[in-house]
Design a protein around this motif. Sequence first.
Motif, short mmCIF file in Angstrom:
data_model
loop_
_atom_site.label_atom_id
_atom_site.label_comp_id
_atom_site.label_asym_id
_atom_site.label_seq_id
_atom_site.Cartn_x
_atom_site.Cartn_y
_atom_site.Cartn_z
N CYS A 314 12.05 69.78 22.48
CA CYS A 314 12.37 69.97 23.81
C CYS A 314 13.66 68.91 24.46
O CYS A 314 13.82 69.11 25.72
CB CYS A 314 11.19 69.75 24.46
SG CYS A 314 10.69 67.90 24.61
N ARG A 317 12.51 66.54 27.39
CA ARG A 317 12.17 67.23 28.71
C ARG A 317 10.75 67.42 28.81
O ARG A 317 10.07 67.43 29.75
CB ARG A 317 12.68 68.53 29.07
CG ARG A 317 14.13 68.39 29.13
CD ARG A 317 14.80 69.94 29.17
NE ARG A 317 14.83 70.57 27.92
CZ ARG A 317 14.91 71.79 27.73
NH1 ARG A 317 15.52 72.39 28.77
NH2 ARG A 317 14.72 72.61 26.69
N TYR A 319 9.09 70.04 27.82
CA TYR A 319 8.64 71.52 28.06
C TYR A 319 9.89 72.37 27.24
O TYR A 319 10.96 71.82 27.09
CB TYR A 319 8.58 71.92 29.40
CG TYR A 319 9.88 71.56 30.25
CD1 TYR A 319 10.83 72.72 30.45
CD2 TYR A 319 9.78 70.52 30.97
CE1 TYR A 319 11.87 72.37 31.06
CE2 TYR A 319 11.35 70.22 31.85
CZ TYR A 319 12.27 71.16 31.84
OH TYR A 319 13.30 70.94 32.57
N THR A 320 9.39 73.53 26.97
CA THR A 320 10.45 74.44 26.33
C THR A 320 10.19 75.69 26.87
O THR A 320 9.32 75.94 27.37
CB THR A 320 10.25 74.62 24.78
OG1 THR A 320 8.96 74.89 24.69
CG2 THR A 320 10.32 73.25 23.94
N ASP A 328 8.86 77.96 31.70
CA ASP A 328 8.69 76.90 30.75
C ASP A 328 7.26 76.42 30.37
O ASP A 328 6.35 76.79 31.26
CB ASP A 328 9.38 75.74 31.31
CG ASP A 328 10.76 75.72 31.55
OD1 ASP A 328 11.33 76.38 30.67
OD2 ASP A 328 11.28 75.47 32.54
N GLN A 330 4.46 73.66 28.11
CA GLN A 330 4.56 72.32 27.59
C GLN A 330 5.12 72.19 26.11
O GLN A 330 4.55 73.27 25.60
CB GLN A 330 3.03 71.85 27.50
CG GLN A 330 2.84 70.75 26.81
CD GLN A 330 1.47 69.93 27.13
OE1 GLN A 330 0.90 69.78 28.12
NE2 GLN A 330 0.68 69.93 25.90
N CYS A 331 5.64 71.50 25.92
CA CYS A 331 6.35 71.15 24.45
C CYS A 331 5.26 71.09 23.33
O CYS A 331 4.39 70.22 23.26
CB CYS A 331 7.47 70.10 24.29
SG CYS A 331 7.94 70.08 22.52
N GLY A 338 7.75 64.18 25.82
CA GLY A 338 9.19 64.05 25.47
C GLY A 338 9.65 62.90 24.50
O GLY A 338 10.91 62.98 24.17
#
Length: 349
Positions: A314, A317, A319-320, A328, A330-331, A338
């Motif tokens: 990500c 950030r 998120y993706t 978007d 959550q990663c 992050g």
Amino acid sequence: MKKLLLLFLLLLPILSNAQTAKFDKIWLEFDVFQGGEKGMRVHTKFHTYSMKDMTGKVVVFFYHQDGSPVKDLNDNYRTTDGNVSCSDKFSPTYENSLYEDFKVFIPYSEIHMLPGEHSYKCYAAVYSNSLGKYISNSDWTYFTGTGVKEVQKIFPEGKSFSFASDDGNNLFITFVINNNNEQQATVWVDYSRTELYHWDYNTSDGLGFNGYDLKPVQEIIGYDFFGNPIKSFFSGKYTTTRNDNSFILQADYSSLVLNGKYYKRVETKKYYGGGNYYSGGNNYYNSGSSSSSSSSSTYQTCTECHGSGYCTLCHGRGYTFNSYSGHDDQCPRCFGNGRCFMCRGSGHL
């Protein structure tokens, strides 16, 4: 007169089988630990009659010295009308039973005592589930307690702390607010596994976190020739399911209790091999192994993030973009914090 005698004889079998109970004694035990929490244990000795294979519970009610009930503040140990209480269940195996020492525990933090030293009193009662009512009360017992002023609880957003137990276990915790606006803690346990927690409740002096498991969500992306749904291998979304893990973080972040085990906060000097070097100690910890602190003076650039410290999926950030949902999420690699999963954000190995 004959009619009254006949009625009494007819009611006698019913009266003799009525569920009853009788208390002999109630006493208190202070400064005991249960489930990692310090509190008091209420002991009772009581008899039950005509309750074989029935279920009941002993409920303890708390009052101020003036006779007013102690009010609950967090919906944990409470009666239906919002007063402090604690209870435990029992089920007699005999028609008439004796409980020599029946114990009920309550944490000090759940009694919600007033600031300063005050006198309190409590009594126990036996409740019959089948009758739906209380069938016996104990005498009063008295104690003095010292309450503390309610401590403000603030979620340490964006912060990371290290903790260590006396027997050498280690935690590294990062606190973030994820894309669902949930206050989340990612706990790295002994530098070998990651656990997810949410801030769900408060105690009188700390922040309570419950553990959750993440499960990938599959979404229907189309249908085959026969009309059967085609599911994606991974949609980019997760569902969370509550598990049995939990921890309480002190409001000043100085310590925590994870699943009943005490950890004290320690200073993180720098990262080395996925572990932390702690000031004031003789060893650094690296996946359960130890070495002298002098050997931790050299380290290399993280091969995953190449020294940036950011999650490579990500890019820091948290998120993706999910092409299936169009928004978007959550990663899944860093759980929204992050940070690089290999070096935990330090940029070094």
